[in-house]
Design a protein around this motif. Structure first.
Motif, PDB file in Angstrom:
ATOM      1  N   ALA A 145       0.761  -1.074  -0.047  1.00  0.00           N
ATOM      2  CA  ALA A 145      -0.139  -0.092  -0.140  1.00  0.00           C
ATOM      3  C   ALA A 145       0.948   1.350  -0.176  1.00  0.00           C
ATOM      4  CB  ALA A 145      -0.983   0.028   1.360  1.00  0.00           C
ATOM      5  N   GLY A 146       2.083   1.221   0.401  1.00  0.00           N
ATOM      6  CA  GLY A 146       3.058   2.459   0.651  1.00  0.00           C
ATOM      7  C   GLY A 146       3.448   2.654  -0.680  1.00  0.00           C
ATOM      8  N   ILE A 147       3.659   1.458  -1.525  1.00  0.00           N
ATOM      9  CA  ILE A 147       4.287   1.753  -2.779  1.00  0.00           C
ATOM     10  C   ILE A 147       3.219   2.267  -3.468  1.00  0.00           C
ATOM     11  CG2 ILE A 147       5.074   0.566  -4.919  1.00  0.00           C
ATOM     12  CD1 ILE A 147       6.098  -1.698  -2.867  1.00  0.00           C
ATOM     13  N   MET A 148       2.000   1.900  -3.552  1.00  0.00           N
ATOM     14  CA  MET A 148       0.824   2.550  -4.214  1.00  0.00           C
ATOM     15  C   MET A 148       0.643   3.844  -4.011  1.00  0.00           C
ATOM     16  SD  MET A 148       0.188  -0.206  -5.941  1.00  0.00           S
ATOM     17  CE  MET A 148      -1.177  -0.015  -6.851  1.00  0.00           C
ATOM     18  N   GLU A 149       0.950   4.308  -2.779  1.00  0.00           N
ATOM     19  CA  GLU A 149       0.778   5.877  -2.202  1.00  0.00           C
ATOM     20  C   GLU A 149       1.867   6.699  -2.836  1.00  0.00           C
ATOM     21  OE1 GLU A 149       1.799   7.950   1.863  1.00  0.00           O
ATOM     22  OE2 GLU A 149       0.232   6.253   1.939  1.00  0.00           O
ATOM     23  N   PHE A 150       3.053   5.830  -2.855  1.00  0.00           N
ATOM     24  CA  PHE A 150       4.312   6.461  -3.610  1.00  0.00           C
ATOM     25  C   PHE A 150       3.898   7.026  -5.040  1.00  0.00           C
ATOM     26  CE2 PHE A 150       8.092   6.089  -6.380  1.00  0.00           C
ATOM     27  CZ  PHE A 150       8.761   6.889  -5.894  1.00  0.00           C
ATOM     28  N   PHE A 151       3.327   5.923  -5.772  1.00  0.00           N
ATOM     29  CA  PHE A 151       3.043   6.156  -7.239  1.00  0.00           C
ATOM     30  C   PHE A 151       1.945   7.373  -7.211  1.00  0.00           C
ATOM     31  CE2 PHE A 151       4.468   1.629  -8.065  1.00  0.00           C
ATOM     32  CZ  PHE A 151       5.481   2.291  -9.108  1.00  0.00           C
ATOM     33  N   GLU A 152       0.844   7.237  -6.372  1.00  0.00           N
ATOM     34  CA  GLU A 152      -0.233   8.209  -6.613  1.00  0.00           C
ATOM     35  C   GLU A 152       0.338   9.667  -6.447  1.00  0.00           C
ATOM     36  OE1 GLU A 152      -3.047   7.152  -3.695  1.00  0.00           O
ATOM     37  OE2 GLU A 152      -3.804   5.224  -4.869  1.00  0.00           O
TER      38      GLU A 152
END
Length: 56
Positions: free
Chosen positions: A46-53
């Motif tokens: 989820a932290g990686i997805m947040e980074f992308f966003e």
């Protein structure tokens, strides 16, 4: 891969197609949220997805 999975630095590097050193730099610069477990860093997917966003 589920969003609540915990990934190692190597797994994150493979996912982002970069080096483990670059992932560690991103963690140190607080660009990528992570927690230290013993001597190793762990990153929630989820932290990686947040980074992308935030960066796209």
């Amino acid at each position: 891969m589920r969003n609540d999975e915990i990934l190692t630095v190597k797994e994150v590097a493979d996912l982002l197609k970069t080096t483990r050193q670059q992932v560690r730099k991103m963690i140190a610069n607080e660009e990528l949220p992570a927690v230290k477990v013993g001597r190793e860093w762990r990153v929630l997917k989820a932290g990686i997805m947040e980074f992308f966003e935030q960066n796209i």
